[in-house]
Design an enzyme around this catalytic site. Structure first.
Site, PDB file in Angstrom:
ATOM      1  N   ARG A 132      39.568  63.513  29.282  1.00 55.07           N
ATOM      2  CA  ARG A 132      39.854  62.178  29.831  1.00 55.07           C
ATOM      3  C   ARG A 132      39.256  61.064  28.974  1.00 55.07           C
ATOM      4  O   ARG A 132      38.861  60.012  29.496  1.00 55.07           O
ATOM      5  CB  ARG A 132      39.350  62.037  31.271  1.00 55.07           C
ATOM      6  CG  ARG A 132      39.737  63.170  32.186  1.00 55.07           C
ATOM      7  CD  ARG A 132      41.211  63.390  32.240  1.00 55.07           C
ATOM      8  NE  ARG A 132      41.565  64.518  33.095  1.00 55.07           N
ATOM      9  CZ  ARG A 132      42.813  64.974  33.211  1.00 55.07           C
ATOM     10  NH1 ARG A 132      43.799  64.448  32.508  1.00 55.07           N
ATOM     11  NH2 ARG A 132      43.084  65.981  34.002  1.00 55.07           N
TER      12      ARG A 132
ATOM     13  N   LYS B 247      28.666  71.542  37.557  1.00 55.55           N
ATOM     14  CA  LYS B 247      29.947  71.626  38.272  1.00 55.55           C
ATOM     15  C   LYS B 247      30.126  73.102  38.587  1.00 55.55           C
ATOM     16  O   LYS B 247      30.348  73.913  37.681  1.00 55.55           O
ATOM     17  CB  LYS B 247      31.072  71.109  37.380  1.00 55.55           C
ATOM     18  CG  LYS B 247      32.478  71.316  37.944  1.00 55.55           C
ATOM     19  CD  LYS B 247      33.548  70.641  37.070  1.00 55.55           C
ATOM     20  CE  LYS B 247      34.955  70.897  37.598  1.00 55.55           C
ATOM     21  NZ  LYS B 247      35.987  70.183  36.833  1.00 55.55           N
TER      22      LYS B 247
ATOM     23  N   GLU C  93      37.385  73.767  40.634  1.00 54.70           N
ATOM     24  CA  GLU C  93      38.482  73.865  39.667  1.00 54.70           C
ATOM     25  C   GLU C  93      38.310  75.058  38.737  1.00 54.70           C
ATOM     26  O   GLU C  93      38.496  74.965  37.529  1.00 54.70           O
ATOM     27  CB  GLU C  93      38.614  72.565  38.869  1.00 54.70           C
ATOM     28  CG  GLU C  93      38.907  71.360  39.757  1.00 54.70           C
ATOM     29  CD  GLU C  93      39.221  70.072  38.996  1.00 54.70           C
ATOM     30  OE1 GLU C  93      38.629  69.873  37.929  1.00 54.70           O
ATOM     31  OE2 GLU C  93      40.052  69.296  39.484  1.00 54.70           O
TER      32      GLU C  93
ATOM     33  N   ARG D 185      42.697  68.187  51.211  1.00 51.59           N
ATOM     34  CA  ARG D 185      41.696  68.157  50.137  1.00 51.59           C
ATOM     35  C   ARG D 185      40.617  67.103  50.407  1.00 51.59           C
ATOM     36  O   ARG D 185      39.457  67.282  50.040  1.00 51.59           O
ATOM     37  CB  ARG D 185      42.423  67.868  48.819  1.00 51.59           C
ATOM     38  CG  ARG D 185      41.496  67.610  47.657  1.00 51.59           C
ATOM     39  CD  ARG D 185      42.259  67.568  46.360  1.00 51.59           C
ATOM     40  NE  ARG D 185      41.435  67.013  45.298  1.00 51.59           N
ATOM     41  CZ  ARG D 185      41.865  66.777  44.079  1.00 51.59           C
ATOM     42  NH1 ARG D 185      43.105  67.047  43.741  1.00 51.59           N
ATOM     43  NH2 ARG D 185      41.065  66.271  43.163  1.00 51.59           N
TER      44      ARG D 185
ATOM     45  N   ASP E 148      39.719  61.809  44.207  1.00 52.70           N
ATOM     46  CA  ASP E 148      39.406  61.869  42.777  1.00 52.70           C
ATOM     47  C   ASP E 148      39.679  60.569  42.045  1.00 52.70           C
ATOM     48  O   ASP E 148      40.710  60.433  41.380  1.00 52.70           O
ATOM     49  CB  ASP E 148      40.232  63.001  42.125  1.00 52.70           C
ATOM     50  CG  ASP E 148      39.756  63.306  40.721  1.00 52.70           C
ATOM     51  OD1 ASP E 148      38.678  62.817  40.365  1.00 52.70           O
ATOM     52  OD2 ASP E 148      40.450  64.038  40.000  1.00 52.70           O
TER      53      ASP E 148
ATOM     54  N   GLU F 126      40.974  57.399  33.602  1.00 52.36           N
ATOM     55  CA  GLU F 126      41.890  58.534  33.749  1.00 52.36           C
ATOM     56  C   GLU F 126      43.118  58.173  34.592  1.00 52.36           C
ATOM     57  O   GLU F 126      44.245  58.506  34.232  1.00 52.36           O
ATOM     58  CB  GLU F 126      41.144  59.709  34.408  1.00 52.36           C
ATOM     59  CG  GLU F 126      42.053  60.876  34.760  1.00 52.36           C
ATOM     60  CD  GLU F 126      41.325  62.040  35.446  1.00 52.36           C
ATOM     61  OE1 GLU F 126      40.092  61.971  35.610  1.00 52.36           O
ATOM     62  OE2 GLU F 126      42.006  63.020  35.798  1.00 52.36           O
TER      63      GLU F 126
HETATM   64  C1  GCV Z   1      35.987  67.088  34.134  1.00 54.69           C
HETATM   65  C2  GCV Z   1      39.534  65.683  37.758  1.00 54.69           C
HETATM   66  C3  GCV Z   1      39.876  65.466  36.312  1.00 54.69           C
HETATM   67  C4  GCV Z   1      39.252  66.549  35.443  1.00 54.69           C
HETATM   68  C5  GCV Z   1      37.740  66.529  35.683  1.00 54.69           C
HETATM   69  C6  GCV Z   1      37.496  66.781  37.168  1.00 54.69           C
HETATM   70  C7  GCV Z   1      36.019  66.715  37.493  1.00 54.69           C
HETATM   71  O1  GCV Z   1      40.158  66.820  38.226  1.00 54.69           O
HETATM   72  O2  GCV Z   1      41.267  65.432  36.147  1.00 54.69           O
HETATM   73  O3  GCV Z   1      39.547  66.265  34.101  1.00 54.69           O
HETATM   74  O4  GCV Z   1      37.088  67.521  34.919  1.00 54.69           O
HETATM   75  O5  GCV Z   1      38.143  65.780  37.910  1.00 54.69           O
HETATM   76  O6  GCV Z   1      35.570  65.648  37.828  1.00 54.69           O
HETATM   77  O7  GCV Z   1      35.340  67.740  37.400  1.00 54.69           O
END
Ligand code: GCV
Length: 705
Positions: A173, A292, A296, A340, A369, A397
């Site tokens: 991003r 994190k 994801e 979500r 997000d 982003e």
């Molecule tokens: C770093 C969103 C973004 C991802 C990012 C994620 C996060 O999904 O699209 O690029 O990953 O957030 O904050 O972990």
């Protein structure tokens, strides 16, 4: 010629130069400012201190000379020093300075025997550096007065940039080129930009940095990389900047072949202990880890049946003896949940009170997000026994990336100023997280950086304002968006009110404009797949996670549009405290800016102004487009105040933004019209594109993912 006259000529002489500028100096431009009453001399300043060097560096650029040092008080003397210095001690500021701590400072004007003396003092060197930058800001913005009385102390203790920079030099991003960290060249070759970066951060009070992406390679913890990290930490230290690293929860397995990364396994704990000790050998003031986990697809404690608290606490315990902290992200969601927006809360609320006191939960401003508009995340109000910090996204982003001019302070303030009501009226997100309400020993705020190796650092001259605004708000969240914009404009472009007033208005209006032309009335996540640039409300990818597709969010059908998060739907409203919960529950009391976030409503629903929902949607999109055209006119009128290089870049980006706004408007209205089955009101501009053509657009932006 008198000294005053000479100085006046020197300053005015610099005032009207308008050569091309590449933006590399950011807001730290000292050469085009008029100073009305500059100090003449500096008393007994310790010349080796970074703050004094910064002062002299600025002075040289402002006047062509350094500020002479003197032993005696003459009129217009500046005294710079620590509270322990004799020169400061005689002003009886010591107690107050001690209270303000190492980062706080006082700038005050005294009159002594007819002489005007300006004192800049702090208990610690960081505060002195911040105080000098404050004085320079006053000079740059032509706000230096004859009687200064300034006392400053930061609101958040940790004011941190999160770089989503990968070790291969790409940035997730990132829209300003490759990473400024040259991992291949370090530790041998040191780019001069590292120091410039630190200096820029110090000038706005940013005191911490996470160097690598939260989606991280475990290699960052290898011996090789730690030697590189050490070099950066050494460069940043004098600027009061601490280094932190994102860590991969599976590092013990991936780096050293341990059979597990279970936080309850003694071998795993020992691995982290050893690693942490090694890090502190390289970097004695290392800040800690950002994690994190189980988000994801990233590994985490849940892979071993453990909770987020179990994982975070294991790391916190190994960092504790070194005074390090863990920033544990709450950005979690999985595809099989019905909403979500509820998931982070559902997962973390039951863990409140279970985290160590050196774990801080890092929560994105909104529950989904970083959308153009979201309500604040309900976790801010809920986690009363857990340290919580906001995560804001400086990189754009979801906001037109490096092409759209969007000033983000109003978006961030909307979150920080939101009243959660969870600890009574006035318990705003800012007051909860900066420690004011619960008197917390650690407080922090993070911004996902928009910095890259582009000459102008951020890819768009006005994107620099967002880096600047993040630092200023982290220092003091009660500053107004307007005040920050004005400061930045004066420092970055011009002090001329003919420039500042209209451009400041354009900046302030820019956030609402992007909401209007992208997703008004609480709509969200209508973005194109993966790269998130441009509209794709129709997006359908075979086998894709439903919660990565716009249809999941807008729910447009013949019976209406919007996500029902009331008690008849997902009941996300329940996660907010009263009276907000009830306010959001009822479509008539829910703010219209968030209407379709919380409600699924018929196309003919009557809005407060009497229009139908469909009509309102059309007018909003149209308004967004018109706003950007207004920005183009405003900017065109600013040409005479701005150097051509920057003027042209901004002008051409605004042209792209105007085009994109039309694209957004047509794409969304034509797509939703299939369901509303109603005409677009005659008094707004009719679509210029065809839906079928727009649906064929596929941008090749793989490198931006
Ligand atoms: C770093 C969103 C973004 C991802 C990012 C994620 C996060 O999904 O699209 O690029 O990953 O957030 O904050 O972990």
């Amino acid at each position: 010629m008198t000294r005053i006259a000479l100085i006046f000529i020197l300053f005015t002489g610099f005032a009207f130069l308008s050569h091309g500028e590449d933006g590399s100096r950011l807001w730290l431009r000292y050469s085009s400012v008029q100073v009305v009453t500059p100090p003449f001399a500096c008393i007994n300043a310790n010349k080796t201190m970074l703050s004094v060097q910064e002062l002299q560096h600025a002075w040289k650029q402002l006047t062509g000379k350094i500020l002479p040092y003197t032993d005696s008080e003459v009129n217009n003397t500046l005294i710079v020093g620590l509270s322990s210095d004799q020169n400061i001690a005689r002003f009886t500021l010591t107690d107050k300075l001690n209270e303000l701590g190492d980062e706080g400072y006082i700038i005050r004007t005294y009159r002594r025997s007819g002489n005007k003396i300006t004192v800049i003092a702090s208990k610690g060197k960081p505060g002195l550096l911040y105080g000098i930058f404050h004085l320079l800001r006053l000079i740059q913005t032509q706000s230096l007065s004859d009687s200064l009385d300034i006392t400053e102390q930061p609101s958040y203790k940790i004011r941190i940039l999160n770089h989503w920079d990968n070790l291969d030099g790409t940035i997730e991003r990132g829209y300003a080129g490759h990473s400024i960290w040259k991992w291949d060249e370090l530790p041998g070759t040191v780019s001069p930009r590292y120091r410039e970066y630190a200096r820029a951060n110090a000038s706005i009070g940013i005191n911490s940095v996470v160097l690598n992406n939260v989606n991280t390679s475990p290699s960052i913890l290898s011996d090789d990389y730690l030697q590189k990290v050490k070099i950066l930490a050494d460069i940043f230290r004098p600027y009061n900047i601490k280094v932190y690293l994102s860590v991969n929860f599976s590092s013990p397995t991936i780096l050293d072949g341990l059979p597990t990364s279970d936080p309850f396994d003694a071998r795993v704990v020992q691995w982290w202990k050893n690693k942490t000790t090694e890090i502190y050998r390289f970097i004695p003031d290392f800040g800690g880890f950002l994690v994190k986990a189980n988000s994801e697809g990233s590994p985490g404690p849940q892979d071993y049946g453990r909770s987020h608290a179990d994982g975070a606490n294991m790391l916190a315990d190994v960092l504790k003896p070194h005074e390090g902290i863990v920033m544990w992200r709450a950005f979690v969601y999985n595809p099989d949940n019905e909403d979500r927006a509820k998931q982070a809360y559902n997962e973390f609320a039951p863990l409140d009170g279970q985290f160590r006191d050196n774990v801080i939960l890092q929560v994105k401003n909104g529950p989904i997000d970083f959308q153009p508009r979201e309500p604040f995340s309900p976790l801010f109000g809920k986690m009363k026994k857990t340290l919580v910090m906001p995560e804001l996204q400086i990189t754009q982003e979801y906001l037109g990336q490096a092409n759209h001019l969007v000033y983000l302070a109003p978006l961030w303030k909307e979150c920080l100023d939101s009243d959660t009501y969870c600890s009574g009226k006035g318990s705003t997100v800012a007051k909860i997280t900066d420690g004011e309400l619960y008197n917390r020993s650690i407080s922090a705020i993070a911004g996902v950086a928009n910095i890259g190796e582009d000459t102008d650092w951020c890819g768009h001259h006005f994107a620099q304002a967002n880096w600047y605004a993040f630092g200023r708000l982290a220092w003091n969240p009660s500053l107004s968006s307007k005040q920050i914009a004005e400061e930045w404009l004066r420092m970055t472009f011009s002090n001329d009110s003919g420039f500042v007033k209209p451009i400041e208005k354009m900046m302030i209006d820019s956030r609402e404009a992007v909401v209007q032309y992208m997703m008004p009335l609480g709509l969200h996540h209508l973005f194109a797949w993966e790269h998130h640039y441009g509209p794709e409300p129709w997006c359908d990818i075979p086998n894709a996670r439903p919660d990565w597709l716009p249809k999941y969010y807008h729910q447009a059908q013949e019976n209406g549009i919007g996500f029902n998060r009331t008690s008849t739907g997902s009941n996300a409203v329940e996660q907010y405290c009263s009276p907000l919960r009830e306010e959001f529950e009822n479509s008539h009391t829910c703010p219209e800016t968030l209407l379709l976030w919380f409600h699924h409503l018929p196309w003919n629903y009557t809005m407060k102004d009497g229009k139908t929902l469909w009509e309102e949607l059309c007018y909003c999109y149209d308004k967004g487009v018109k706003e950007v055209r207004n920005f183009q006119t405003t900017w065109a009128q600013a040409e005479r105040y701005v150097d051509q290089e920057r003027f042209k870049q901004v002008q051409s980006r605004l042209a792209i933004q105007a085009h994109d706004a039309e694209w957004w408007k047509d794409a969304c209205l034509l797509y939703f019209q299939q369901y509303s089955k109603q005409p677009i009101p005659r008094d707004i501009e009719q679509p210029i594109y065809k839906l079928n053509d727009l649906m064929k657009i596929k941008l090749d932006m793989a490198s931006h993912n």
